[in-house]
Design an enzyme around this catalytic site. Structure first.
Site, mmCIF file in Angstrom:
data_model
loop_
_atom_site.group_PDB
_atom_site.id
_atom_site.type_symbol
_atom_site.label_atom_id
_atom_site.label_comp_id
_atom_site.label_asym_id
_atom_site.label_seq_id
_atom_site.Cartn_x
_atom_site.Cartn_y
_atom_site.Cartn_z
ATOM 1 N N GLU A 160 0.847 -1.194 0.000
ATOM 2 C CA GLU A 160 0.000 0.000 0.000
ATOM 3 C C GLU A 160 0.882 1.244 0.000
ATOM 4 O OE1 GLU A 160 -2.432 1.488 -0.731
ATOM 5 O OE2 GLU A 160 -3.953 1.793 0.806
ATOM 6 N N ASP A 161 0.376 2.328 -0.569
ATOM 7 C CA ASP A 161 1.139 3.572 -0.608
ATOM 8 C C ASP A 161 1.299 4.201 0.775
ATOM 9 O OD1 ASP A 161 -1.583 4.182 -0.432
ATOM 10 O OD2 ASP A 161 -1.606 5.584 -2.111
ATOM 11 N N ASP B 131 -2.983 5.448 7.099
ATOM 12 C CA ASP B 131 -3.398 6.675 7.775
ATOM 13 C C ASP B 131 -4.229 6.261 9.005
ATOM 14 O OD1 ASP B 131 -4.248 9.270 8.303
ATOM 15 O OD2 ASP B 131 -5.392 9.514 6.484
ATOM 16 N N PHE C 187 -0.976 16.359 4.020
ATOM 17 C CA PHE C 187 -1.384 15.599 2.846
ATOM 18 C C PHE C 187 -0.241 15.488 1.861
ATOM 19 C CE2 PHE C 187 -4.002 14.192 -0.687
ATOM 20 C CZ PHE C 187 -4.792 13.262 -0.021
ATOM 21 N N ARG D 192 -0.151 11.932 -9.251
ATOM 22 C CA ARG D 192 0.253 10.532 -9.053
ATOM 23 C C ARG D 192 1.561 10.208 -9.768
ATOM 24 N NH1 ARG D 192 -3.787 7.398 -6.747
ATOM 25 N NH2 ARG D 192 -5.908 7.854 -7.396
HETATM 26 P P1 XMP Z 1 -6.631 4.733 5.851
HETATM 27 O O1 XMP Z 1 -7.135 5.955 6.591
HETATM 28 O O2 XMP Z 1 -7.742 3.754 5.592
HETATM 29 O O3 XMP Z 1 -6.243 5.372 4.484
HETATM 30 O O4 XMP Z 1 -5.423 4.142 6.499
HETATM 31 C C1 XMP Z 1 -5.483 4.825 3.564
HETATM 32 C C2 XMP Z 1 -5.795 5.509 2.261
HETATM 33 O O5 XMP Z 1 -6.027 6.917 2.455
HETATM 34 C C3 XMP Z 1 -5.436 7.663 1.441
HETATM 35 N N1 XMP Z 1 -4.549 8.684 2.032
HETATM 36 C C4 XMP Z 1 -3.821 9.547 1.333
HETATM 37 N N2 XMP Z 1 -3.714 9.748 0.005
HETATM 38 N N3 XMP Z 1 -2.207 11.509 0.405
HETATM 39 C C5 XMP Z 1 -2.900 10.724 -0.444
HETATM 40 O O6 XMP Z 1 -2.756 10.890 -1.633
HETATM 41 C C6 XMP Z 1 -2.268 11.375 1.750
HETATM 42 O O7 XMP Z 1 -1.608 12.122 2.481
HETATM 43 C C7 XMP Z 1 -3.133 10.348 2.241
HETATM 44 N N4 XMP Z 1 -3.439 9.928 3.493
HETATM 45 C C8 XMP Z 1 -4.304 8.910 3.315
HETATM 46 C C9 XMP Z 1 -4.716 6.686 0.576
HETATM 47 O O8 XMP Z 1 -5.513 6.470 -0.556
HETATM 48 C C10 XMP Z 1 -4.633 5.414 1.353
HETATM 49 O O9 XMP Z 1 -4.765 4.292 0.506
HETATM 50 MG MG MG Z 2 -4.719 4.328 -1.606
#
Ligand code: XMP
Ligand code: MG
Length: 175
Positions: free
Chosen positions: A98-99, A102, A151, A164
Site C-alpha cells: 500500500e502507498d 493513515d 497531505f 500521481r
Molecule cells: P486509511 O485511513 O484507511 O487510508 O489508512 C489509507 C488511504 O487513504 C489515502 N490517504 C492519502 N492519500 N495523500 C494521499 O494521496 C495522503 O496524504 C493520504 N493519506 C491517506 C490513501 O488512498 C490510502 O490508501
Molecule cells: Mg490508496
C-alpha cells in the site's frame, strides 16, 4: 481554482534508496519461498512496481481496489471493496502493498478479508506511515518512512487524481 503550494518531502533518490532497503529485507525474510504480492489500487501501483523489481524471490502479482476517500483529502471512514483479487491465496505467502497507512481502516479491512481465505502467511508493506492518525491499532510489517500529519502526493499518491505520476513525494497545503 484551489490555491496550492507544494514542498518536497522525499526526493526520487531518497525513495529509490529506501525501496531497495525494504526489498532486500523482504528478500531475506522470504528466502526460498514464493510471494503473492497484492497491491491496493490505485495509489500503490508505482511503489509496487519498483518494489517487486528489487525483490529477489519469485512474486505473483495481483490487485485489489478499496476506496475510503471520495474526493479531496478527508476520509469518509467507511471502506468499500470495488475490486477483489483474482488469485487463489490459500496456503500461500501474501504481502499486501500500500502507498500509505493513515487511520488504518483500509489495510485492516483487506487483511481481515484475505485472512478468511487461509493464506499460509500474510504481511503488509506500506511506503508511508502516518502513525499518529490511527483510528484503530494497526502496525504494518514493513514501512518506508513514518511521516507527520499533512497531505502528501506523488509516487502514486494523488490529490483529486492529480500528481500521481510525480517521481518525488510532496507535501501540499491547500488554502
Ligand atoms: P486509511 O485511513 O484507511 O487510508 O489508512 C489509507 C488511504 O487513504 C489515502 N490517504 C492519502 N492519500 N495523500 C494521499 O494521496 C495522503 O496524504 C493520504 N493519506 C491517506 C490513501 O488512498 C490510502 O490508501
Ligand atoms: Mg490508496
Amino acid at each position: 481554482m484551489v490555491e496550492m503550494s507544494k514542498e518536497i518531502l522525499f526526493s526520487r533518490v531518497a525513495i529509490q534508496k529506501r525501496v531497495k532497503e525494504i526489498a532486500s529485507q523482504i528478500s531475506k525474510d522470504y528466502a526460498g519461498r514464493e510471494l503473492v504480492v497484492i497491491g491496493i489500487l490505485k495509489g500503490a501501483f508505482i511503489f509496487m512496481a519498483d518494489l517487486v523489481r528489487e525483490i529477489s524471490v519469485p512474486c505473483r502479482i495481483d490487485f485489489a481496489r478499496l476506496a475510503s476517500y471520495g474526493t479531496g483529502s478527508e476520509s469518509s471512514g467507511k471502506v468499500v471493496m470495488t475490486k477483489d483479487i483474482e488469485t487463489s491465496i490459500k496456503d500461500r505467502d501474501i504481502l499486501i502493498v500500500e502507498d500509505i497507512v493513515d487511520t488504518g481502516l483500509t489495510l485492516q479491512y483487506l487483511v481481515d478479508w484475505l485472512k478468511e481465505r487461509n493464506p499460509r502467511s500474510l504481511k503488509t508493506c506500506v511506503f508511508l506511515d502516518k502513525r499518529k492518525r490511527r483510528k484503530i491499532s494497526f502496525e504494518a510489517n514493513y514501512v518506508g518512512f513514518t511521516i507527520d500529519d499533512g497531505f502528501v502526493v506523488g509516487y502514486g499518491l494523488d490529490f483529486n487524481e492529480q500528481f500521481r505520476f510525480s517521481p518525488d513525494i510532496y507535501i501540499i497545503n491547500t488554502n
